[in-house]
Design a protein around this motif. Structure first.
Motif, PDB file in Angstrom:
ATOM      1  N   GLU A  48       0.792  -1.280  -0.078  1.00 11.89           N
ATOM      2  CA  GLU A  48      -0.048   0.119  -0.007  1.00 11.89           C
ATOM      3  C   GLU A  48       1.021   1.311  -0.060  1.00 11.89           C
ATOM      4  O   GLU A  48       0.405   2.228  -0.777  1.00 11.89           O
ATOM      5  N   THR A  49       1.980   1.292   0.695  1.00 12.12           N
ATOM      6  CA  THR A  49       2.875   2.462   0.655  1.00 12.12           C
ATOM      7  C   THR A  49       3.346   2.972  -0.579  1.00 12.12           C
ATOM      8  O   THR A  49       3.321   4.013  -1.092  1.00 12.12           O
ATOM      9  N   VAL A  50       3.784   1.694  -1.346  1.00 13.54           N
ATOM     10  CA  VAL A  50       4.334   2.071  -2.879  1.00 13.54           C
ATOM     11  C   VAL A  50       3.111   2.503  -3.578  1.00 13.54           C
ATOM     12  O   VAL A  50       3.201   3.437  -4.618  1.00 13.54           O
ATOM     13  N   LEU A  51       2.020   1.920  -3.430  1.00 10.51           N
ATOM     14  CA  LEU A  51       0.691   2.220  -4.265  1.00 10.51           C
ATOM     15  C   LEU A  51       0.270   3.797  -3.835  1.00 10.51           C
ATOM     16  O   LEU A  51       0.239   4.659  -5.123  1.00 10.51           O
ATOM     17  N   TYR A  52       0.510   4.269  -2.610  1.00 11.53           N
ATOM     18  CA  TYR A  52       0.315   5.608  -2.288  1.00 11.53           C
ATOM     19  C   TYR A  52       0.986   6.688  -2.970  1.00 11.53           C
ATOM     20  O   TYR A  52       0.666   7.640  -2.978  1.00 11.53           O
ATOM     21  N   HIS A  53       2.236   6.398  -3.078  1.00 12.15           N
ATOM     22  CA  HIS A  53       3.536   7.254  -3.732  1.00 12.15           C
ATOM     23  C   HIS A  53       3.954   7.103  -5.011  1.00 12.15           C
ATOM     24  O   HIS A  53       4.788   7.478  -5.350  1.00 12.15           O
ATOM     25  N   ILE A  54       3.247   6.212  -5.652  1.00 12.96           N
ATOM     26  CA  ILE A  54       3.549   6.033  -7.128  1.00 12.96           C
ATOM     27  C   ILE A  54       3.660   7.000  -7.915  1.00 12.96           C
ATOM     28  O   ILE A  54       4.849   6.831  -8.806  1.00 12.96           O
ATOM     29  N   PHE A  55       3.028   8.163  -7.599  1.00 11.89           N
ATOM     30  CA  PHE A  55       3.211   9.201  -8.747  1.00 11.89           C
ATOM     31  C   PHE A  55       3.852  10.321  -8.019  1.00 11.89           C
ATOM     32  O   PHE A  55       4.078  11.416  -8.825  1.00 11.89           O
ATOM     33  N   ASP A  56       4.432  10.068  -6.925  1.00 17.45           N
ATOM     34  CA  ASP A  56       5.566  11.307  -6.273  1.00 17.45           C
ATOM     35  C   ASP A  56       6.208  11.812  -7.162  1.00 17.45           C
ATOM     36  O   ASP A  56       6.685  13.026  -7.276  1.00 17.45           O
ATOM     37  N   PRO A  57       7.193  10.925  -7.627  1.00 16.26           N
ATOM     38  CA  PRO A  57       8.431  11.316  -8.624  1.00 16.26           C
ATOM     39  C   PRO A  57       7.784  12.195  -9.893  1.00 16.26           C
ATOM     40  O   PRO A  57       8.443  13.314 -10.292  1.00 16.26           O
ATOM     41  N   SER A  58       6.504  11.926 -10.382  1.00 15.51           N
ATOM     42  CA  SER A  58       5.853  12.446 -11.433  1.00 15.51           C
ATOM     43  C   SER A  58       5.667  13.760 -11.016  1.00 15.51           C
ATOM     44  O   SER A  58       5.660  14.828 -11.693  1.00 15.51           O
ATOM     45  N   ILE A  59       4.858  14.081  -9.733  1.00 10.52           N
ATOM     46  CA  ILE A  59       4.297  15.186  -9.353  1.00 10.52           C
ATOM     47  C   ILE A  59       5.424  16.195  -9.352  1.00 10.52           C
ATOM     48  O   ILE A  59       5.534  17.432  -9.545  1.00 10.52           O
ATOM     49  N   LYS A  60       6.594  15.714  -8.724  1.00 10.29           N
ATOM     50  CA  LYS A  60       7.763  16.532  -8.263  1.00 10.29           C
ATOM     51  C   LYS A  60       8.149  17.190  -9.614  1.00 10.29           C
ATOM     52  O   LYS A  60       8.633  18.448  -9.667  1.00 10.29           O
ATOM     53  N   SER A  61       8.403  16.285 -10.524  1.00 17.24           N
ATOM     54  CA  SER A  61       8.747  16.597 -12.211  1.00 17.24           C
ATOM     55  C   SER A  61       7.892  17.894 -12.616  1.00 17.24           C
ATOM     56  O   SER A  61       8.321  18.671 -13.112  1.00 17.24           O
ATOM     57  N   LEU A  62       6.662  17.505 -12.474  1.00 16.94           N
ATOM     58  CA  LEU A  62       5.631  18.482 -13.003  1.00 16.94           C
ATOM     59  C   LEU A  62       5.747  19.790 -12.396  1.00 16.94           C
ATOM     60  O   LEU A  62       5.482  20.800 -13.014  1.00 16.94           O
ATOM     61  N   LEU A  63       5.877  19.765 -11.059  1.00 21.26           N
ATOM     62  CA  LEU A  63       5.864  20.827 -10.418  1.00 21.26           C
ATOM     63  C   LEU A  63       7.052  21.783 -10.836  1.00 21.26           C
ATOM     64  O   LEU A  63       7.230  22.789 -10.619  1.00 21.26           O
ATOM     65  N   HIS A  64       8.351  21.204 -10.998  1.00 22.49           N
ATOM     66  CA  HIS A  64       9.558  21.662 -11.334  1.00 22.49           C
ATOM     67  C   HIS A  64       9.150  22.524 -12.631  1.00 22.49           C
ATOM     68  O   HIS A  64       9.702  23.495 -12.780  1.00 22.49           O
ATOM     69  N   LEU A  65       8.542  21.878 -13.768  1.00 20.57           N
ATOM     70  CA  LEU A  65       8.277  22.321 -15.015  1.00 20.57           C
ATOM     71  C   LEU A  65       7.362  23.339 -14.493  1.00 20.57           C
ATOM     72  O   LEU A  65       7.484  24.667 -15.281  1.00 20.57           O
ATOM     73  N   LEU A  66       6.298  23.371 -13.874  1.00 19.86           N
ATOM     74  CA  LEU A  66       5.554  24.442 -13.627  1.00 19.86           C
ATOM     75  C   LEU A  66       6.102  25.824 -12.974  1.00 19.86           C
ATOM     76  O   LEU A  66       5.935  26.900 -13.227  1.00 19.86           O
ATOM     77  N   ASN A  67       7.026  25.465 -11.982  1.00 21.06           N
ATOM     78  CA  ASN A  67       7.628  26.465 -11.431  1.00 21.06           C
ATOM     79  C   ASN A  67       8.504  27.132 -12.175  1.00 21.06           C
ATOM     80  O   ASN A  67       8.965  28.393 -12.179  1.00 21.06           O
ATOM     81  N   ASP A  68       9.360  26.438 -13.123  1.00 19.07           N
ATOM     82  CA  ASP A  68      10.009  27.138 -14.096  1.00 19.07           C
ATOM     83  C   ASP A  68       9.531  28.002 -14.923  1.00 19.07           C
ATOM     84  O   ASP A  68       9.892  29.121 -15.221  1.00 19.07           O
ATOM     85  N   SER A  69       8.171  27.515 -15.610  1.00 18.69           N
ATOM     86  CA  SER A  69       7.285  28.576 -16.283  1.00 18.69           C
ATOM     87  C   SER A  69       6.780  29.658 -15.470  1.00 18.69           C
ATOM     88  O   SER A  69       6.687  30.770 -16.089  1.00 18.69           O
ATOM     89  N   LEU A  70       6.507  29.477 -14.211  1.00 18.93           N
ATOM     90  CA  LEU A  70       6.147  30.680 -13.441  1.00 18.93           C
ATOM     91  C   LEU A  70       6.985  31.573 -13.220  1.00 18.93           C
ATOM     92  O   LEU A  70       6.889  32.851 -13.431  1.00 18.93           O
ATOM     93  N   THR A  71       8.515  31.203 -12.947  1.00 17.74           N
ATOM     94  CA  THR A  71       9.696  31.855 -12.717  1.00 17.74           C
ATOM     95  C   THR A  71       9.488  32.777 -13.956  1.00 17.74           C
ATOM     96  O   THR A  71       9.927  34.193 -13.920  1.00 17.74           O
ATOM     97  N   ARG A  72       9.762  32.210 -15.167  1.00 16.31           N
ATOM     98  CA  ARG A  72       9.785  33.090 -16.272  1.00 16.31           C
ATOM     99  C   ARG A  72       8.529  33.808 -16.819  1.00 16.31           C
ATOM    100  O   ARG A  72       8.638  35.097 -16.945  1.00 16.31           O
TER     101      ARG A  72
END
Length: 156
Positions: free
Chosen positions: A102-126
């Motif tokens: 269950e722990t793996v299932l609940y966090h399966i998308f965490d790396p993707s979320i972090k990656s997307l937030l980085h992209l959004l933050n880069d766009s926001l900064t610009r």
């Protein structure tokens, strides 16, 4: 699903906190003394995912498969901009989803979320450096509108 105020941190110093599913805070550690935070308060009018909020199906593995088919699978209608390595990681995990705890299932998308937030933050900064943003920011602050807010701070 995250518990209220659940946090996770990985080796690059990025931390994501989801509070009541209404806000997201990301903190990036710049060095031992400095960090950069972005708060995103999600508007209450934001539509909720029918996959996540559908009460007919409570089984987590089915919800994960539906999310993968909608957002992660190659050529899906809403395919997210994540690395091929991350996409392969998720697809590989989902192939053996019945063997995951269950722990793996609940966090399966965490790396993707972090990656997307980085992209959004880069766009926001610009975007915050453009004349368009400065014009909108001036209008919003003068009218004191509160539709949802993004706050950025740097502490030294």
């Amino acid at each position: 699903d995250y518990d209220d105020d659940e946090e996770e941190e990985d080796m690059d110093g990025i931390q994501i906190v989801m509070n009541d599913k209404t806000s997201i805070t990301t903190t990036t550690k710049l060095n031992d003394n400095d960090h950069y935070e972005v708060w995103l308060d999600l508007p209450s009018s934001l539509p909720k995912s029918s996959i996540i909020w559908n009460d007919e199906n409570e089984e987590l593995s089915i919800k994960i498969n539906e999310l993968v088919n909608k957002y992660i699978a190659p050529n899906s209608n809403f395919e997210l901009n994540i690395s091929s390595r991350e996409r392969k990681r998720i697809l590989s995990l989902v192939e053996g989803i019945d063997n995951l705890n269950e722990t793996v299932l609940y966090h399966i998308f965490d790396p993707s979320i972090k990656s997307l937030l980085h992209l959004l933050n880069d766009s926001l900064t610009r975007f915050t450096e453009t004349a368009s943003y400065k014009h909108v920011e001036k209008n919003i602050s003068s009218q004191r509108l509160s539709i949802g807010k993004i706050q950025r701070t740097m502490s030294f």
